[in-house]
Design a protein around this motif. Structure first.
Motif, PDB file in Angstrom:
ATOM      1  N   LEU A  10       0.818  -1.215   0.000  1.00 27.56           N
ATOM      2  CA  LEU A  10       0.000   0.000   0.000  1.00 27.56           C
ATOM      3  C   LEU A  10       0.850   1.264   0.000  1.00 27.56           C
ATOM      4  O   LEU A  10       0.524   2.243  -0.678  1.00 27.56           O
ATOM      5  CB  LEU A  10      -0.964  -0.012   1.191  1.00 27.56           C
ATOM      6  CG  LEU A  10      -2.046  -1.092   1.136  1.00 27.56           C
ATOM      7  CD1 LEU A  10      -2.837  -1.108   2.437  1.00 27.56           C
ATOM      8  CD2 LEU A  10      -2.952  -0.908  -0.062  1.00 27.56           C
ATOM      9  N   GLU A  11       1.944   1.256   0.745  1.00 27.20           N
ATOM     10  CA  GLU A  11       2.837   2.416   0.766  1.00 27.20           C
ATOM     11  C   GLU A  11       3.448   2.658  -0.612  1.00 27.20           C
ATOM     12  O   GLU A  11       3.492   3.794  -1.085  1.00 27.20           O
ATOM     13  CB  GLU A  11       3.943   2.227   1.806  1.00 27.20           C
ATOM     14  CG  GLU A  11       3.477   2.399   3.228  1.00 27.20           C
ATOM     15  CD  GLU A  11       4.554   2.081   4.256  1.00 27.20           C
ATOM     16  OE1 GLU A  11       5.582   1.455   3.904  1.00 27.20           O
ATOM     17  OE2 GLU A  11       4.361   2.458   5.430  1.00 27.20           O
ATOM     18  N   ASP A  12       3.946   1.600  -1.249  1.00 24.31           N
ATOM     19  CA  ASP A  12       4.545   1.755  -2.572  1.00 24.31           C
ATOM     20  C   ASP A  12       3.497   2.113  -3.620  1.00 24.31           C
ATOM     21  O   ASP A  12       3.768   2.876  -4.542  1.00 24.31           O
ATOM     22  CB  ASP A  12       5.300   0.486  -2.977  1.00 24.31           C
ATOM     23  CG  ASP A  12       6.648   0.369  -2.290  1.00 24.31           C
ATOM     24  OD1 ASP A  12       6.978   1.244  -1.458  1.00 24.31           O
ATOM     25  OD2 ASP A  12       7.379  -0.591  -2.570  1.00 24.31           O
ATOM     26  N   VAL A  78       1.010   0.348 -15.122  1.00 20.38           N
ATOM     27  CA  VAL A  78       2.201   0.916 -14.490  1.00 20.38           C
ATOM     28  C   VAL A  78       3.417   0.759 -15.405  1.00 20.38           C
ATOM     29  O   VAL A  78       4.250   1.676 -15.507  1.00 20.38           O
ATOM     30  CB  VAL A  78       2.434   0.289 -13.095  1.00 20.38           C
ATOM     31  CG1 VAL A  78       3.751   0.743 -12.492  1.00 20.38           C
ATOM     32  CG2 VAL A  78       1.280   0.655 -12.155  1.00 20.38           C
ATOM     33  N   GLU A  79       3.524  -0.356 -16.106  1.00 22.37           N
ATOM     34  CA  GLU A  79       4.634  -0.529 -17.053  1.00 22.37           C
ATOM     35  C   GLU A  79       4.536   0.480 -18.187  1.00 22.37           C
ATOM     36  O   GLU A  79       5.548   1.047 -18.617  1.00 22.37           O
ATOM     37  CB  GLU A  79       4.641  -1.956 -17.609  1.00 22.37           C
ATOM     38  CG  GLU A  79       5.145  -2.972 -16.615  1.00 22.37           C
ATOM     39  CD  GLU A  79       5.021  -4.410 -17.107  1.00 22.37           C
ATOM     40  OE1 GLU A  79       4.318  -4.674 -18.119  1.00 22.37           O
ATOM     41  OE2 GLU A  79       5.620  -5.286 -16.456  1.00 22.37           O
ATOM     42  N   LEU A 116       6.351  -2.010  -9.310  1.00 20.44           N
ATOM     43  CA  LEU A 116       6.278  -3.229 -10.119  1.00 20.44           C
ATOM     44  C   LEU A 116       7.025  -4.398  -9.462  1.00 20.44           C
ATOM     45  O   LEU A 116       6.628  -5.554  -9.612  1.00 20.44           O
ATOM     46  CB  LEU A 116       6.840  -2.978 -11.523  1.00 20.44           C
ATOM     47  CG  LEU A 116       5.931  -2.202 -12.456  1.00 20.44           C
ATOM     48  CD1 LEU A 116       6.705  -1.760 -13.692  1.00 20.44           C
ATOM     49  CD2 LEU A 116       4.702  -2.998 -12.830  1.00 20.44           C
ATOM     50  N   ALA A 117       8.079  -4.081  -8.733  1.00 20.57           N
ATOM     51  CA  ALA A 117       8.843  -5.137  -8.054  1.00 20.57           C
ATOM     52  C   ALA A 117       7.959  -5.882  -7.045  1.00 20.57           C
ATOM     53  O   ALA A 117       8.163  -7.073  -6.808  1.00 20.57           O
ATOM     54  CB  ALA A 117      10.053  -4.547  -7.361  1.00 20.57           C
ATOM     55  N   LEU A 118       6.972  -5.194  -6.482  1.00 25.39           N
ATOM     56  CA  LEU A 118       6.068  -5.841  -5.524  1.00 25.39           C
ATOM     57  C   LEU A 118       5.003  -6.687  -6.220  1.00 25.39           C
ATOM     58  O   LEU A 118       4.443  -7.603  -5.618  1.00 25.39           O
ATOM     59  CB  LEU A 118       5.370  -4.785  -4.658  1.00 25.39           C
ATOM     60  CG  LEU A 118       6.266  -4.006  -3.706  1.00 25.39           C
ATOM     61  CD1 LEU A 118       5.453  -2.961  -2.978  1.00 25.39           C
ATOM     62  CD2 LEU A 118       6.927  -4.947  -2.710  1.00 25.39           C
ATOM     63  N   LEU A 119       4.725  -6.368  -7.470  1.00 20.52           N
ATOM     64  CA  LEU A 119       3.690  -7.084  -8.199  1.00 20.52           C
ATOM     65  C   LEU A 119       4.192  -8.394  -8.810  1.00 20.52           C
ATOM     66  O   LEU A 119       3.412  -9.199  -9.264  1.00 20.52           O
ATOM     67  CB  LEU A 119       3.110  -6.202  -9.312  1.00 20.52           C
ATOM     68  CG  LEU A 119       2.295  -5.007  -8.859  1.00 20.52           C
ATOM     69  CD1 LEU A 119       1.859  -4.182 -10.066  1.00 20.52           C
ATOM     70  CD2 LEU A 119       1.081  -5.437  -8.060  1.00 20.52           C
ATOM     71  N   ARG A 120       5.483  -8.589  -8.852  1.00 15.32           N
ATOM     72  CA  ARG A 120       6.029  -9.778  -9.520  1.00 15.32           C
ATOM     73  C   ARG A 120       6.139 -10.937  -8.586  1.00 15.32           C
ATOM     74  O   ARG A 120       6.251 -10.938  -7.474  1.00 15.32           O
ATOM     75  CB  ARG A 120       7.387  -9.447 -10.108  1.00 15.32           C
ATOM     76  CG  ARG A 120       7.207  -8.388 -11.177  1.00 15.32           C
ATOM     77  CD  ARG A 120       8.503  -8.038 -11.840  1.00 15.32           C
ATOM     78  NE  ARG A 120       8.337  -6.795 -12.558  1.00 15.32           N
ATOM     79  CZ  ARG A 120       8.093  -6.710 -13.855  1.00 15.32           C
ATOM     80  NH1 ARG A 120       8.018  -7.771 -14.585  1.00 15.32           N
ATOM     81  NH2 ARG A 120       7.962  -5.549 -14.437  1.00 15.32           N
TER      82      ARG A 120
END
Length: 120
Positions: A10-12, A78-79, A116-120
């Motif tokens: 949520l923060e990111d 986002v990408e 995006l790093a959190l979504l992977r």
């Protein structure tokens, strides 16, 4: 998802939305400073600035929606935002007086990358 992971997510997500909002504002401001009858290179800069403002605004809205649970759709948005921001930063780099706009675009691209790093 653990509590700590959820908080970071949520923060990111918020940081990315905030960077998108700032980038949209800066691009809109930059576009407002270009003349409609400007040379081709300035019209291209204007076009890129408008596209970046629109993409960043749309991305901010997607990230702000609490119902946005479609992770693939969010990732694509986002990408796309990151790509457009980097292209716009490069265009702003070539325009005198647009360095602050270029930096804001890079900051937004970096926030997108981190989210995006959190979504992977």
């Amino acid at each position: 998802m653990e509590q700590q992971e959820l908080v970071r997510f949520l923060e990111d997500r918020f940081a990315c939305a905030q960077a998108c909002s700032e980038c949209a504002r800066m691009c809109a401001l930059r576009v407002s400073l270009t003349d409609f009858d400007a040379p081709d290179d300035q019209r291209e800069l204007r076009r890129k600035g408008i596209l970046c403002a629109e993409v960043c605004d749309a991305t901010c809205r997607v990230l702000a929606e609490e119902t946005a649970r479609d992770e693939d759709g969010m990732r694509s948005q986002v990408e796309w935002c990151r790509t457009v921001c980097l292209e716009t930063a490069q265009a702003f780099d070539r325009s005198p007086g647009a360095q602050k706009g270029a930096q804001v675009c890079r900051d937004c691209a970096r926030a997108c990358t981190e989210f995006l790093a959190l979504l992977r």
